[in-house]
Write an enzyme that holds these catalytic residues in place. Structure first.
Site, PDB file in Angstrom:
ATOM      1  N   ASP A  50       0.725  -1.525   0.353  1.00  0.00           N
ATOM      2  CA  ASP A  50       0.031   0.394   0.003  1.00  0.00           C
ATOM      3  C   ASP A  50       0.861   1.303   0.273  1.00  0.00           C
ATOM      4  OD1 ASP A  50      -2.791   1.848  -0.376  1.00  0.00           O
ATOM      5  OD2 ASP A  50      -3.061   0.346   1.573  1.00  0.00           O
ATOM      6  N   GLU A 101      -1.222   1.461  -5.226  1.00  0.00           N
ATOM      7  CA  GLU A 101      -1.216   3.225  -4.886  1.00  0.00           C
ATOM      8  C   GLU A 101      -1.882   4.043  -5.684  1.00  0.00           C
ATOM      9  OE1 GLU A 101      -0.793   3.765  -8.499  1.00  0.00           O
ATOM     10  OE2 GLU A 101       1.295   5.429  -7.849  1.00  0.00           O
ATOM     11  N   TRP A 102      -2.842   3.561  -6.075  1.00  0.00           N
ATOM     12  CA  TRP A 102      -4.165   3.678  -5.766  1.00  0.00           C
ATOM     13  C   TRP A 102      -4.322   4.736  -7.834  1.00  0.00           C
ATOM     14  CZ3 TRP A 102      -2.763   6.431  -1.265  1.00  0.00           C
ATOM     15  CH2 TRP A 102      -2.484   5.856  -0.086  1.00  0.00           C
ATOM     16  N   GLY A 103      -2.905   4.656  -8.257  1.00  0.00           N
ATOM     17  CA  GLY A 103      -2.616   5.241  -9.943  1.00  0.00           C
ATOM     18  C   GLY A 103      -2.543   6.750  -9.683  1.00  0.00           C
ATOM     19  N   ASP A 144     -10.241   3.261  -3.407  1.00  0.00           N
ATOM     20  CA  ASP A 144     -10.470   2.687  -3.317  1.00  0.00           C
ATOM     21  C   ASP A 144     -12.419   1.909  -3.178  1.00  0.00           C
ATOM     22  OD1 ASP A 144      -8.478   1.811  -1.938  1.00  0.00           O
ATOM     23  OD2 ASP A 144      -9.513   1.895  -0.425  1.00  0.00           O
TER      24      ASP A 144
HETATM   25  C1  GLA Z   1      -6.202   1.224   1.593  1.00  0.00           C
HETATM   26  C2  GLA Z   1      -5.841  -0.123   0.235  1.00  0.00           C
HETATM   27  C3  GLA Z   1      -6.682  -0.533   0.764  1.00  0.00           C
HETATM   28  C4  GLA Z   1      -7.271  -1.534   2.032  1.00  0.00           C
HETATM   29  C5  GLA Z   1      -6.770  -0.433   2.731  1.00  0.00           C
HETATM   30  C6  GLA Z   1      -6.174  -1.018   4.523  1.00  0.00           C
HETATM   31  O1  GLA Z   1      -6.642   1.980   1.655  1.00  0.00           O
HETATM   32  O2  GLA Z   1      -6.255   1.251  -1.041  1.00  0.00           O
HETATM   33  O3  GLA Z   1      -7.546  -2.104  -0.391  1.00  0.00           O
HETATM   34  O4  GLA Z   1      -5.507  -2.003   2.044  1.00  0.00           O
HETATM   35  O5  GLA Z   1      -5.892   0.648   2.254  1.00  0.00           O
HETATM   36  O6  GLA Z   1      -5.799   0.046   5.153  1.00  0.00           O
END
Ligand code: GLA
Length: 411
Positions: free
Chosen positions: A151, A184-186, A206
């Protein structure tokens, strides 16, 4: 003199690491399939739950349908490391330790996934891996880990590429083949650089159990994204995906409260996008309807097709989308996706010039204007004629019709 030797030795070591460090190849030739604790259980995980999930993956038939990875997300670890810097399991949730958890998972014929974070802390405030990458990679290898989700919280000024390459190299040096899942969400457009680094990378923030963004349209601050939001983020990235390196539009919310039609559409679109299929529901108590969606083998085969091409949104009009995905043996998956809250009537003329095209990503052509295909309806699980004549379809609200086309006379 001594200094000279030292410099040479360090350079040799760096060269050796540089020359050999790589990601483990061949681990994710099709999108990974499994289960992850986050969407349903958040930080509330413990070894009893994980054992029950492992049992359920076997007894429900999910494992045999291809869901192999049982992945623990945030919350398995303590906030503090031990005095030697080793990460420790949360003593309340995991008193038997992670090796025992991994052994149990493996004893069920499943693979063991774990979670960490490139920063100081995980998103849930537990110990992150920053500064402990090689130590953690060795620890995971000792636990028997097969999959790491990594993450991006509390990363301060870390450079994403550097941080993820560091962990990739640490995993490789530890020697146990581990699927590396970047989360890392892109933000740094990992699709442009991570093909050599990881096996999958998140392309968005997310997911939440929402079909559209109405629930949070006017909400200030952080909110999860809907199925539709994520499809629109992930769809244009198709050229970056392929065997061993996948766009990850986040884990599934199927079985987490959406109506069955929306669950079916969500699952189908993940299959059309060659997305990792990581379940996020409580599989111990799911309904028959949910299980039927998750174990539709003909839909799963679209996702897992060995060509490994992410599907293409070919047409979009008034909320009805037509998606094509090339498959092995010149087959195609075709999905009619209704994003709206009303059923849509549509006449499919397979001879439509737009349906005969060459996909620039795969180089595959549909032969719809020159050859006939047999049509199989993958949700009705029945044959549905051929492409030789137009057909009238009704796509229910927020639902899909999913076909597999197979050449009538292959030669
Ligand atoms: C981030 C990630 C999620 C999850 C949470 C855990 O938000 O994007 O998929 O793993 O952390 O805290």
């Amino acid at each position: 003199m001594k200094l000279k030797y030292l410099i040479v030795a360090v350079m040799c070591a760096l060269f050796t690491v540089g020359a050999h460090a790589q990601k483990f190849e061949g681990l994710a030739l099709t999108p990974p399939m499994g289960w992850n604790s986050w969407n349903k259980f958040r930080m509330n995980i413990n070894e009893t739950l994980i054992r029950e999930i492992a049992d359920a993956m076997v007894s429900t038939g999910l494992r045999d349908a291809g869901y192999i990875y049982l992945n623990l997300d945030d919350g398995w670890q303590s906030t503090e490391r031990d005095p030697n810097g080793f990460v420790q399991p949360d003593p309340k949730g995991f008193p038997s330790g992670m090796r025992a958890v991994g052994d149990y998972i493996h004893s069920k014929g499943l693979d063991f996934g774990i979670y960490s974070d490139a920063g100081r802390k995980t998103c849930g405030g537990r110990a992150g891996s920053s500064g402990h990458e090689y130590q953690d990679a060795l620890t995971y290898a000792q636990f028997g880990v097969d999959y790491l989700k990594y993450d991006w919280c509390a990363t301060d000024n870390l450079n994403p590429k550097g941080a993820y390459i560091l962990m990739r190299d640490a995993l490789y040096a530890a020697g146990r083949p581990i699927v590396f899942s970047m989360c890392e969400w892109g933000k740094s457009q990992p699709w442009t650089w991570a093909q050599e680094v990881s096996h999958l990378w998140r392309t968005s923030g997310d997911i939440g159990p929402y079909f559209d963004s109405v629930a949070y349209r006017n909400k200030k601050g952080w909110h999860p994204l809907s199925v539709l939001d994520i499809i629109d983020i992930n769809a244009p990235l198709r050229k970056y995906a392929g065997p061993g390196h996948w766009n990850d539009p986040d884990m599934l919310e199927v079985g987490n409260g959406l109506p069955v039609n929306e669950d079916r559409a969500h699952f189908t679109m993940w299959c059309m996008m060659a997305a990792p299929l990581i379940l996020g529901n409580d599989i111990r108590t799911m309904s028959r309807e949910t299980l039927d969606i998750l174990t539709n083998r003909e839909a799963i085969a679209i996702d897992q097709d060995s060509l490994g091409v992410q599907g293409l949104r070919l047409m979009s009009q008034d909320g009805l989308e037509v998606w094509f995905k090339p498959l092995v043996h010149n087959d195609w998956a075709v999905c009619f996706f209704n994003r709206t809250e009303k059923p849509i009537d549509y006449t499919v003329d397979w001879n439509l010039p737009g349906f005969s095209f060459t996909d620039d990503v795969s180089g595959r052509s549909t032969l719809l204007n020159s050859a006939a295909y047999k049509i199989r309806d993958l949700w009705k699980k029945q044959d549905a004629g051929t492409t030789e004549r137009p057909m009238k379809i009704k796509v229910p609200a927020r639902d899909v019709i999913l076909y597999r086309l197979t050449l009538k006379n292959p030669n």
